[in-house]
Design a protein around this motif. Structure first.
Motif, mmCIF file in Angstrom:
data_model
loop_
_atom_site.group_PDB
_atom_site.id
_atom_site.type_symbol
_atom_site.label_atom_id
_atom_site.label_comp_id
_atom_site.label_asym_id
_atom_site.label_seq_id
_atom_site.Cartn_x
_atom_site.Cartn_y
_atom_site.Cartn_z
ATOM 1 N N SER A 1 0.834 -1.199 0.000
ATOM 2 C CA SER A 1 0.000 0.000 0.000
ATOM 3 C C SER A 1 0.871 1.253 0.000
ATOM 4 C CB SER A 1 -0.908 0.017 1.235
ATOM 5 O OG SER A 1 -1.753 -1.117 1.242
ATOM 6 N N PRO A 2 0.345 2.383 -0.487
ATOM 7 C CA PRO A 2 1.139 3.617 -0.551
ATOM 8 C C PRO A 2 1.679 4.080 0.795
ATOM 9 C CG PRO A 2 -0.817 3.826 -1.914
ATOM 10 C CD PRO A 2 -0.976 2.550 -1.148
ATOM 11 N N ASP A 3 0.982 3.759 1.898
ATOM 12 C CA ASP A 3 1.433 4.233 3.207
ATOM 13 C C ASP A 3 2.272 3.202 3.962
ATOM 14 O OD1 ASP A 3 -0.624 2.466 3.601
ATOM 15 O OD2 ASP A 3 -1.708 3.687 5.072
ATOM 16 N N ASP A 4 2.667 2.125 3.304
ATOM 17 C CA ASP A 4 3.470 1.094 3.966
ATOM 18 C C ASP A 4 4.918 1.549 4.168
ATOM 19 O OD1 ASP A 4 1.830 -1.095 4.637
ATOM 20 O OD2 ASP A 4 1.785 -1.773 2.554
ATOM 21 N N VAL A 5 5.507 1.043 5.252
ATOM 22 C CA VAL A 5 6.952 1.120 5.470
ATOM 23 C C VAL A 5 7.459 -0.312 5.387
ATOM 24 C CG1 VAL A 5 8.807 1.786 7.032
ATOM 25 C CG2 VAL A 5 6.690 3.133 6.966
ATOM 26 N N VAL A 6 8.235 -0.594 4.361
ATOM 27 C CA VAL A 6 8.622 -1.967 4.015
ATOM 28 C C VAL A 6 10.071 -2.219 4.406
ATOM 29 C CG1 VAL A 6 8.819 -3.664 2.162
ATOM 30 C CG2 VAL A 6 7.023 -1.914 2.068
ATOM 31 N N GLY A 7 10.298 -3.232 5.213
ATOM 32 C CA GLY A 7 11.656 -3.667 5.519
ATOM 33 C C GLY A 7 12.003 -4.866 4.659
ATOM 34 N N ASP A 8 13.013 -4.710 3.788
ATOM 35 C CA ASP A 8 13.450 -5.795 2.910
ATOM 36 C C ASP A 8 14.643 -6.478 3.567
ATOM 37 O OD1 ASP A 8 13.589 -7.428 0.655
ATOM 38 O OD2 ASP A 8 15.005 -6.102 -0.352
ATOM 39 N N ILE A 9 14.422 -7.661 4.090
ATOM 40 C CA ILE A 9 15.393 -8.339 4.948
ATOM 41 C C ILE A 9 16.369 -9.167 4.119
ATOM 42 C CG2 ILE A 9 15.673 -9.904 6.900
ATOM 43 C CD1 ILE A 9 14.175 -7.183 7.421
ATOM 44 N N GLY A 10 17.673 -9.016 4.393
ATOM 45 C CA GLY A 10 18.679 -9.712 3.604
ATOM 46 C C GLY A 10 18.609 -9.275 2.163
ATOM 47 N N SER A 11 18.608 -7.968 1.945
ATOM 48 C CA SER A 11 18.271 -7.408 0.631
ATOM 49 C C SER A 11 19.237 -7.822 -0.466
ATOM 50 C CB SER A 11 18.206 -5.876 0.727
ATOM 51 O OG SER A 11 17.631 -5.319 -0.415
ATOM 52 N N GLY A 12 20.505 -8.025 -0.130
ATOM 53 C CA GLY A 12 21.469 -8.508 -1.129
ATOM 54 C C GLY A 12 21.613 -7.582 -2.310
ATOM 55 N N ALA A 13 21.129 -8.013 -3.469
ATOM 56 C CA ALA A 13 21.194 -7.201 -4.682
ATOM 57 C C ALA A 13 19.961 -6.304 -4.836
ATOM 58 C CB ALA A 13 21.323 -8.114 -5.903
ATOM 59 N N GLY A 14 19.262 -6.061 -3.719
ATOM 60 C CA GLY A 14 18.083 -5.209 -3.759
ATOM 61 C C GLY A 14 16.838 -5.914 -4.214
ATOM 62 N N LEU A 15 16.805 -7.231 -4.052
ATOM 63 C CA LEU A 15 15.661 -8.032 -4.474
ATOM 64 C C LEU A 15 14.956 -8.622 -3.255
ATOM 65 C CD1 LEU A 15 17.551 -9.890 -7.348
ATOM 66 C CD2 LEU A 15 15.768 -8.162 -7.676
ATOM 67 N N PRO A 16 13.694 -8.288 -3.050
ATOM 68 C CA PRO A 16 12.777 -7.591 -3.954
ATOM 69 C C PRO A 16 12.667 -6.089 -3.753
ATOM 70 C CG PRO A 16 11.517 -8.522 -2.170
ATOM 71 C CD PRO A 16 12.967 -8.907 -1.918
ATOM 72 N N GLY A 17 13.421 -5.511 -2.799
ATOM 73 C CA GLY A 17 13.193 -4.135 -2.385
ATOM 74 C C GLY A 17 13.219 -3.090 -3.492
ATOM 75 N N ILE A 18 14.250 -3.129 -4.361
ATOM 76 C CA ILE A 18 14.362 -2.094 -5.388
ATOM 77 C C ILE A 18 13.262 -2.208 -6.444
ATOM 78 C CG2 ILE A 18 15.824 -1.209 -7.249
ATOM 79 C CD1 ILE A 18 18.232 -1.578 -5.402
ATOM 80 N N PRO A 19 12.986 -3.391 -7.014
ATOM 81 C CA PRO A 19 11.853 -3.469 -7.937
ATOM 82 C C PRO A 19 10.535 -3.018 -7.310
ATOM 83 C CG PRO A 19 13.225 -5.407 -8.187
ATOM 84 C CD PRO A 19 13.729 -4.675 -6.984
ATOM 85 N N LEU A 20 10.323 -3.313 -6.028
ATOM 86 C CA LEU A 20 9.106 -2.870 -5.357
ATOM 87 C C LEU A 20 9.071 -1.357 -5.226
ATOM 88 C CD1 LEU A 20 8.710 -5.521 -2.504
ATOM 89 C CD2 LEU A 20 7.370 -5.318 -4.601
ATOM 90 N N ALA A 21 10.221 -0.764 -4.912
ATOM 91 C CA ALA A 21 10.294 0.694 -4.784
ATOM 92 C C ALA A 21 10.021 1.387 -6.104
ATOM 93 C CB ALA A 21 11.668 1.093 -4.248
ATOM 94 N N LEU A 22 10.301 0.722 -7.209
ATOM 95 C CA LEU A 22 10.017 1.275 -8.529
ATOM 96 C C LEU A 22 8.554 1.068 -8.912
ATOM 97 C CD1 LEU A 22 13.217 0.100 -10.440
ATOM 98 C CD2 LEU A 22 12.690 2.415 -9.675
ATOM 99 N N ALA A 23 8.016 -0.084 -8.580
ATOM 100 C CA ALA A 23 6.647 -0.412 -8.985
ATOM 101 C C ALA A 23 5.593 0.214 -8.071
ATOM 102 C CB ALA A 23 6.464 -1.931 -9.035
ATOM 103 N N GLN A 24 5.941 0.470 -6.797
ATOM 104 C CA GLN A 24 5.039 1.131 -5.856
ATOM 105 C C GLN A 24 5.831 2.239 -5.150
ATOM 106 O OE1 GLN A 24 2.851 2.799 -4.503
ATOM 107 N NE2 GLN A 24 1.308 1.213 -4.099
ATOM 108 N N PRO A 25 6.075 3.353 -5.844
ATOM 109 C CA PRO A 25 6.977 4.385 -5.330
ATOM 110 C C PRO A 25 6.407 5.222 -4.201
ATOM 111 C CG PRO A 25 6.061 5.059 -7.439
ATOM 112 C CD PRO A 25 5.620 3.656 -7.216
ATOM 113 N N ALA A 26 5.108 5.110 -3.905
ATOM 114 C CA ALA A 26 4.536 5.910 -2.827
ATOM 115 C C ALA A 26 4.916 5.368 -1.449
ATOM 116 C CB ALA A 26 3.016 5.967 -2.971
ATOM 117 N N ALA A 27 5.213 4.074 -1.368
ATOM 118 C CA ALA A 27 5.613 3.484 -0.089
ATOM 119 C C ALA A 27 7.078 3.805 0.201
ATOM 120 C CB ALA A 27 5.401 1.970 -0.132
ATOM 121 N N ARG A 28 7.486 3.557 1.456
ATOM 122 C CA ARG A 28 8.884 3.754 1.858
ATOM 123 C C ARG A 28 9.533 2.390 2.100
ATOM 124 N NH1 ARG A 28 8.761 6.999 6.996
ATOM 125 N NH2 ARG A 28 6.616 6.217 7.163
ATOM 126 N N TYR A 29 10.812 2.297 1.783
ATOM 127 C CA TYR A 29 11.516 1.016 1.828
ATOM 128 C C TYR A 29 12.823 1.147 2.601
ATOM 129 C CZ TYR A 29 8.185 -0.006 -1.848
ATOM 130 O OH TYR A 29 7.016 -0.165 -2.551
#
Length: 215
Positions: free
Chosen positions: A69-97
């Motif tokens: 959701s746009p108001d989510d604060v998402v913690g991407d655990i063990g992000s490594g190469a930014g997966l899934p965090g970076i693609p999610l930040a691009l596809a749902q840019p209103a949320a924070r990561y």
């Protein structure tokens, strides 16, 4: 291999990518370029992954954005190469990561890439998630290819806020992992997991996500 030779191995961008990322598709392409070049050079991605870079990695992660959701604060655990965090930040840019990664080399790479992409909705924390209790609270925690579901629950439940959700990207063995994690699910006061299959079609192999919600 030269960069040109490496890029020749990369899977052609599927038409679905532009639809999914919209006006951020150029940034997604830059991210793909990073994965294929510096990501391989720094050891964050194996060269054998290049022929399925988009479908197996970038888009496999980005389709999960429909659960964010746009108001989510998402913690991407063990992000490594930014997966899934970076693609999610691009596809749902209103949320924070928050990309949580303990290894210095990976944090350095993530910092370089996030800065280059200009992602102002992303920050990077070098830590183990277990060390973030009382420091970070997330409405959503994501994890891909990190640990078994039982271990993920033990690690991540303490940083989930009220009604927080754990989104674990899993393979075909997800149902077995759920059975083995029954004790941890109950102890963490999480609802019974819902297994979602996302992105198919057009993805040939759907993205399986075990979603667990805190009571």
């Amino acid at each position: 291999m030269t960069d040109q030779e490496i890029l020749a191995e990369v899977e052609p961008e599927p038409l679905f990518a532009a639809e999914l990322f919209g006006d951020r598709i150029e940034i997604a392409r830059r991210y793909a370029h990073h994965l294929a070049t510096t990501g391989v050079e720094w050891g964050l991605l194996g060269p054998r992954e290049l022929p399925r870079l988009w479908t197996r990695h970038i888009l496999n992660c980005a389709v999960v954005a429909e659960l964010i959701s746009p108001d989510d604060v998402v913690g991407d655990i063990g992000s490594g190469a930014g997966l899934p965090g970076i693609p999610l930040a691009l596809a749902q840019p209103a949320a924070r990561y928050v990309l949580v990664e303990p290894m210095e080399r990976r944090v350095d790479w993530l910092t370089m890439v996030v800065d280059d992409l200009g992602l102002d909705n992303v920050r990077i924390v070098r830590a183990r998630v277990e060390d973030l209790v009382d420091e970070e609270v997330f409405t959503v925690v994501t994890a891909r290819a990190v640990k078994s579901l039982a271990v993920l629950i033990e690690w991540c439940a303490p940083v989930l806020g009220p009604r927080g959700r754990l989104l674990a990207l899993k393979g075909a063995s997800v149902e077995d992992e759920i059975v083995k994690a029954r004790k941890q699910i109950r102890r963490a006061k999480l609802n019974q997991p819902t297994v979602r299959e996302l992105g198919s079609p057009p993805l040939e192999v759907p993205t399986r996500v075990a979603e667990l919600v805190r009571h």
